[in-house]
Design a protein around this motif. Sequence first.
Motif, PDB file in Angstrom:
ATOM      1  N   LYS A   1       0.868  -1.168   0.173  1.00 12.18           N
ATOM      2  CA  LYS A   1       0.101  -0.029  -0.028  1.00 12.18           C
ATOM      3  C   LYS A   1       0.646   1.262  -0.529  1.00 12.18           C
ATOM      4  O   LYS A   1       2.187   1.076   0.335  1.00 12.18           O
TER       5      LYS A   1
ATOM      6  N   TYR B   1     -12.686  -2.994  -3.003  1.00 13.05           N
ATOM      7  CA  TYR B   1     -12.971  -2.907  -1.782  1.00 13.05           C
ATOM      8  C   TYR B   1     -14.220  -2.694  -1.465  1.00 13.05           C
ATOM      9  O   TYR B   1     -15.427  -2.439  -0.570  1.00 13.05           O
TER      10      TYR B   1
ATOM     11  N   HIS C   1     -16.722  -3.482   1.468  1.00 13.81           N
ATOM     12  CA  HIS C   1     -16.301  -2.943   2.482  1.00 13.81           C
ATOM     13  C   HIS C   1     -17.310  -1.694   2.939  1.00 13.81           C
ATOM     14  O   HIS C   1     -16.772  -1.160   3.398  1.00 13.81           O
TER      15      HIS C   1
ATOM     16  N   PHE D   1     -14.918   3.025   8.020  1.00 10.32           N
ATOM     17  CA  PHE D   1     -13.931   3.322   7.853  1.00 10.32           C
ATOM     18  C   PHE D   1     -13.723   3.584   6.131  1.00 10.32           C
ATOM     19  O   PHE D   1     -12.608   3.298   5.125  1.00 10.32           O
TER      20      PHE D   1
ATOM     21  N   LEU E   1     -10.314   4.823   3.665  1.00 11.99           N
ATOM     22  CA  LEU E   1      -9.787   3.355   3.204  1.00 11.99           C
ATOM     23  C   LEU E   1      -9.539   3.803   1.152  1.00 11.99           C
ATOM     24  O   LEU E   1      -8.251   2.951   1.017  1.00 11.99           O
TER      25      LEU E   1
ATOM     26  N   TYR F   1      -6.936   6.449   2.010  1.00 14.00           N
ATOM     27  CA  TYR F   1      -5.147   5.583   1.684  1.00 14.00           C
ATOM     28  C   TYR F   1      -4.834   4.552   0.416  1.00 14.00           C
ATOM     29  O   TYR F   1      -4.162   5.160  -0.186  1.00 14.00           O
TER      30      TYR F   1
ATOM     31  N   ARG G   1      -0.793 -14.673   3.932  1.00 14.25           N
ATOM     32  CA  ARG G   1      -1.617 -14.142   4.931  1.00 14.25           C
ATOM     33  C   ARG G   1      -1.293 -14.620   5.851  1.00 14.25           C
ATOM     34  O   ARG G   1      -1.059 -13.812   7.039  1.00 14.25           O
TER      35      ARG G   1
ATOM     36  N   THR H   1      -5.234  -8.391  10.646  1.00 10.32           N
ATOM     37  CA  THR H   1      -5.213  -6.678  10.044  1.00 10.32           C
ATOM     38  C   THR H   1      -5.200  -5.496  10.579  1.00 10.32           C
ATOM     39  O   THR H   1      -4.168  -4.531  10.691  1.00 10.32           O
TER      40      THR H   1
ATOM     41  N   ARG I   1       3.273  -6.662   9.209  1.00  8.43           N
ATOM     42  CA  ARG I   1       2.283  -6.061   9.820  1.00  8.43           C
ATOM     43  C   ARG I   1       2.978  -5.954  11.441  1.00  8.43           C
ATOM     44  O   ARG I   1       2.758  -4.547  11.789  1.00  8.43           O
TER      45      ARG I   1
ATOM     46  N   ILE J   1      -4.622   0.518  12.440  1.00  8.27           N
ATOM     47  CA  ILE J   1      -4.919  -0.393  11.299  1.00  8.27           C
ATOM     48  C   ILE J   1      -5.512   0.436   9.906  1.00  8.27           C
ATOM     49  O   ILE J   1      -5.413   0.102   8.728  1.00  8.27           O
ATOM     50  N   GLY J   2      -4.997   1.674  10.309  1.00  6.41           N
ATOM     51  CA  GLY J   2      -5.415   2.509   8.973  1.00  6.41           C
ATOM     52  C   GLY J   2      -4.211   2.810   8.012  1.00  6.41           C
ATOM     53  O   GLY J   2      -4.545   3.221   6.822  1.00  6.41           O
TER      54      GLY J   2
ATOM     55  N   ASN K   1      -1.989   0.330   7.256  1.00  4.31           N
ATOM     56  CA  ASN K   1      -1.353  -1.431   7.315  1.00  4.31           C
ATOM     57  C   ASN K   1      -0.506  -2.007   6.656  1.00  4.31           C
ATOM     58  O   ASN K   1      -0.575  -3.014   6.269  1.00  4.31           O
TER      59      ASN K   1
ATOM     60  N   HIS L   1      -1.913  -5.241   1.420  1.00  8.72           N
ATOM     61  CA  HIS L   1      -2.981  -6.371   1.233  1.00  8.72           C
ATOM     62  C   HIS L   1      -2.679  -7.574   0.803  1.00  8.72           C
ATOM     63  O   HIS L   1      -1.886  -7.554  -0.040  1.00  8.72           O
TER      64      HIS L   1
HETATM   65  P1  IDP Z   1      -7.377  -7.423   5.809  1.00  4.05           P
HETATM   66  O1  IDP Z   1      -6.531  -6.304   4.790  1.00  4.05           O
HETATM   67  O2  IDP Z   1      -6.213  -7.941   6.619  1.00  4.05           O
HETATM   68  O3  IDP Z   1      -8.109  -8.755   4.597  1.00  4.05           O
HETATM   69  P2  IDP Z   1     -10.482  -6.553   6.099  1.00  4.05           P
HETATM   70  O4  IDP Z   1     -10.862  -6.949   7.050  1.00  4.05           O
HETATM   71  O5  IDP Z   1     -10.954  -7.501   4.476  1.00  4.05           O
HETATM   72  O6  IDP Z   1      -8.635  -7.212   6.382  1.00  4.05           O
HETATM   73  O7  IDP Z   1     -10.051  -5.278   5.642  1.00  4.05           O
HETATM   74  C1  IDP Z   1      -9.183  -4.286   4.547  1.00  4.05           C
HETATM   75  C2  IDP Z   1      -8.858  -3.119   4.515  1.00  4.05           C
HETATM   76  O8  IDP Z   1      -9.561  -1.829   5.840  1.00  4.05           O
HETATM   77  C3  IDP Z   1      -7.828  -3.236   5.939  1.00  4.05           C
HETATM   78  O9  IDP Z   1      -6.312  -3.824   5.011  1.00  4.05           O
HETATM   79  C4  IDP Z   1      -7.355  -2.134   6.073  1.00  4.05           C
HETATM   80  O10 IDP Z   1      -6.486  -1.218   5.242  1.00  4.05           O
HETATM   81  C5  IDP Z   1      -8.900  -1.459   6.355  1.00  4.05           C
HETATM   82  N1  IDP Z   1      -9.933  -1.423   7.793  1.00  4.05           N
HETATM   83  C6  IDP Z   1     -10.496  -2.410   7.924  1.00  4.05           C
HETATM   84  N2  IDP Z   1     -11.264  -1.683   9.194  1.00  4.05           N
HETATM   85  C7  IDP Z   1     -10.557  -0.545   9.829  1.00  4.05           C
HETATM   86  C8  IDP Z   1     -10.546  -0.135  11.209  1.00  4.05           C
HETATM   87  O11 IDP Z   1     -10.876  -0.449  11.538  1.00  4.05           O
HETATM   88  N3  IDP Z   1      -9.998   1.295  11.080  1.00  4.05           N
HETATM   89  C9  IDP Z   1      -9.299   1.686   9.139  1.00  4.05           C
HETATM   90  N4  IDP Z   1      -9.250   0.837   8.121  1.00  4.05           N
HETATM   91  C10 IDP Z   1      -9.666  -0.510   8.831  1.00  4.05           C
END
Ligand code: IDP
Length: 149
Positions: free
Chosen positions: A9, A49, A52, A57, A61, A64, A85, A91, A102, A109-110, A112, A115
């Motif tokens: 990312k 995405y 989501h 978020f 996202l 970002y 993974r 995450t 990570r 988390i914002g 990370n 992907h």
């Molecule tokens: P993953 O990337 O580990 O598969 P997912 O739950 O699919 O996780 O979420 C996708 C992406 O959304 C995460 O990698 C992260 O960048 C973002 N994300 C998920 N949950 C949050 C949150 O609570 N706050 C901010 N960003 C989030």
Amino acid sequence: MEKSLIILKPDAVQRGLIGPILTRLEARGLKFIGIKLSQVSSELAHKHYGVHEGKPFFAGLVSYITSGPVLVVAVEGKDVIEIVRSTVGATNPVKAAPGTIRGDFGVNIGRNLIHASDSPENGEHEVALFFSSEELIRSERSVDQWITE
Ligand code: IDP
């Protein structure tokens, strides 16, 4: 054979972590079949995405992932979804185990860093979303016999 789409990312690219992150994935024995620097459009971010959409978020996202260049990587092989993974970690970097990407490079988390596709079906779909078939290169590696039996 599974495929996984990996995205380094914008924070990973800006922080100069392309090398350290790719080193870990490559050293694990993964076979890269596609790799490119890319600027994700808002349209592609919404497709990638889409699951989501509606979450609190989501807007952050999209902003970002479109905020700067990313490195997009496709890998192929047996069990690559789980292998990638587990190398990437949870995450939320706060919860990610030390030794994972990570867990070693992130704190939020914002931001990370990376992907990785979460199922074989999504791996196929996401690789096709980011790469044309001409961009995917398959070749024999002589080292493969030392990596899998
Ligand atoms: P993953 O990337 O580990 O598969 P997912 O739950 O699919 O996780 O979420 C996708 C992406 O959304 C995460 O990698 C992260 O960048 C973002 N994300 C998920 N949950 C949050 C949150 O609570 N706050 C901010 N960003 C989030």
